[in-house]
Design a protein around this motif. Sequence first.
Motif, mmCIF file in Angstrom:
data_model
loop_
_atom_site.group_PDB
_atom_site.id
_atom_site.type_symbol
_atom_site.label_atom_id
_atom_site.label_comp_id
_atom_site.label_asym_id
_atom_site.label_seq_id
_atom_site.Cartn_x
_atom_site.Cartn_y
_atom_site.Cartn_z
ATOM 1 N N ASP A 164 -0.623 -5.037 -6.400
ATOM 2 C CA ASP A 164 -1.264 -6.116 -5.634
ATOM 3 C C ASP A 164 -0.411 -7.371 -5.761
ATOM 4 N N MET A 165 -0.808 -8.427 -5.053
ATOM 5 C CA MET A 165 0.005 -9.636 -4.981
ATOM 6 C C MET A 165 -0.541 -10.774 -5.833
ATOM 7 N N LEU A 176 13.189 1.942 -2.307
ATOM 8 C CA LEU A 176 12.288 1.117 -1.507
ATOM 9 C C LEU A 176 11.471 2.088 -0.663
ATOM 10 N N SER A 177 10.499 2.688 -1.297
ATOM 11 C CA SER A 177 9.686 3.735 -0.678
ATOM 12 C C SER A 177 8.237 3.540 -1.095
ATOM 13 N N GLY A 178 7.321 4.058 -0.308
ATOM 14 C CA GLY A 178 5.920 4.010 -0.686
ATOM 15 C C GLY A 178 5.358 2.613 -0.844
ATOM 16 N N LEU A 179 5.898 1.646 -0.102
ATOM 17 C CA LEU A 179 5.501 0.257 -0.322
ATOM 18 C C LEU A 179 4.133 -0.064 0.282
ATOM 19 N N GLY A 180 3.587 0.862 1.063
ATOM 20 C CA GLY A 180 2.224 0.694 1.553
ATOM 21 C C GLY A 180 1.193 1.429 0.718
ATOM 22 N N HIS A 234 11.456 -2.387 7.103
ATOM 23 C CA HIS A 234 12.494 -2.339 6.066
ATOM 24 C C HIS A 234 13.818 -2.879 6.593
ATOM 25 N N ARG A 235 14.188 -2.494 7.801
ATOM 26 C CA ARG A 235 15.452 -2.992 8.363
ATOM 27 C C ARG A 235 15.413 -4.509 8.521
ATOM 28 N N ASP A 236 14.300 -5.047 8.993
ATOM 29 C CA ASP A 236 14.198 -6.496 9.168
ATOM 30 C C ASP A 236 14.314 -7.224 7.829
ATOM 31 N N ALA A 237 13.687 -6.678 6.798
ATOM 32 C CA ALA A 237 13.740 -7.309 5.479
ATOM 33 C C ALA A 237 15.150 -7.278 4.896
ATOM 34 N N VAL A 238 15.805 -6.132 5.016
ATOM 35 C CA VAL A 238 17.147 -5.990 4.440
ATOM 36 C C VAL A 238 18.176 -6.787 5.233
ATOM 37 N N ILE A 286 6.742 -5.896 2.268
ATOM 38 C CA ILE A 286 8.029 -5.203 2.186
ATOM 39 C C ILE A 286 9.155 -6.199 1.954
ATOM 40 N N ALA A 287 9.130 -7.321 2.661
ATOM 41 C CA ALA A 287 10.167 -8.339 2.484
ATOM 42 C C ALA A 287 10.137 -8.907 1.067
ATOM 43 N N TYR A 288 8.946 -9.112 0.528
ATOM 44 C CA TYR A 288 8.817 -9.638 -0.838
ATOM 45 C C TYR A 288 9.441 -8.663 -1.838
ATOM 46 N N ILE A 289 9.126 -7.394 -1.699
ATOM 47 C CA ILE A 289 9.664 -6.395 -2.616
ATOM 48 C C ILE A 289 11.171 -6.265 -2.448
ATOM 49 N N VAL A 290 11.643 -6.226 -1.208
ATOM 50 C CA VAL A 290 13.083 -6.126 -0.948
ATOM 51 C C VAL A 290 13.815 -7.329 -1.537
#
Length: 296
Positions: free
Chosen positions: A190-191, A216-220, A269-273, A231-235
């Motif tokens: 959680d955040m 970077l998998s299973g982020l949902g 994921h692509r947008d975050a990376v 996803i962006a936060y984790i990336v």
Amino acid sequence: MMQKAIDAHFHIWRQQDQPWLVGPMVPRIFGPYEPIRRDYPIEEFLADQKGSGVEKAVYVQTNWAKEDFENEVAFLQKTAEETGWPHAIVSYADMTVDDVRPQIDRLKKYPLLRGVRMQLHWHETPAFRFAASAGQVIDPKVRANVARLKDYGLSFDLQLFPAQMQDGLALISENPKTNFILTHAGMLTDMSEETTEAWKAGLRTLSAAPNLYAKLSGLGTFVHRNDPALIAYIVDNAIDILGSDHLMFGSNFPIEKLWTSHAELIKAHRDAVANHGAAAEADIFWNTAERVYRPV
């Protein structure tokens, strides 16, 4: 041009082979799963990810009955010979036995075998638990068996929550010739500030080991949705702490199909990376998985 990709974490299955998909639903970290209590063949995965830029994929074990560990790998090897997918296999092996080598000896004849996963994650929330105890990651038998993987050139997919990462570092550090891949980027649940700080501290702990990589998998998994901001936060934090050359993308399909499409997932994921530049894109979507899993 779209950066080509390796999906470093996906599954296929026949329902009949999965005890957890045949019996009654029970609480799981990814929530209700009625829509995936069925066959999920390679043909459906290929249709799901069509146009995504994914050119290779790494299959990760899906909890067949323990005694069927070889049958699982045989099924995937046969699927690859017939369809060209997957390109690498991460199998199950029971790392709690006295000596895992008889199991590995049966598996090593399958050319696509690259690694082993036994899920060792434990959480104070009962529905999030999989391991027998929080400390199973440093159980003497587990440690002895993980140490044997280097003799086979196999990696170990390490699935832990942040509270277990100090023990995880002990296991990784005593096996410097074995690659360890942290599943689902360390399982951020959680955040809340307490949770995110513990997660970042856990990643910093593991960053001390040069043979530690993360997916970077299973982020949902815990929010049960495709959340681009999450996803962006984790990336962002994973790149800051571990470096893009220690990270790889994985779709975790068909689990994530419970709440999103493959197209929406990989776009997030692509947008975050992309915010981290072309070198990070090449690392996360191709180079790291190519180096660690050696897909054919």
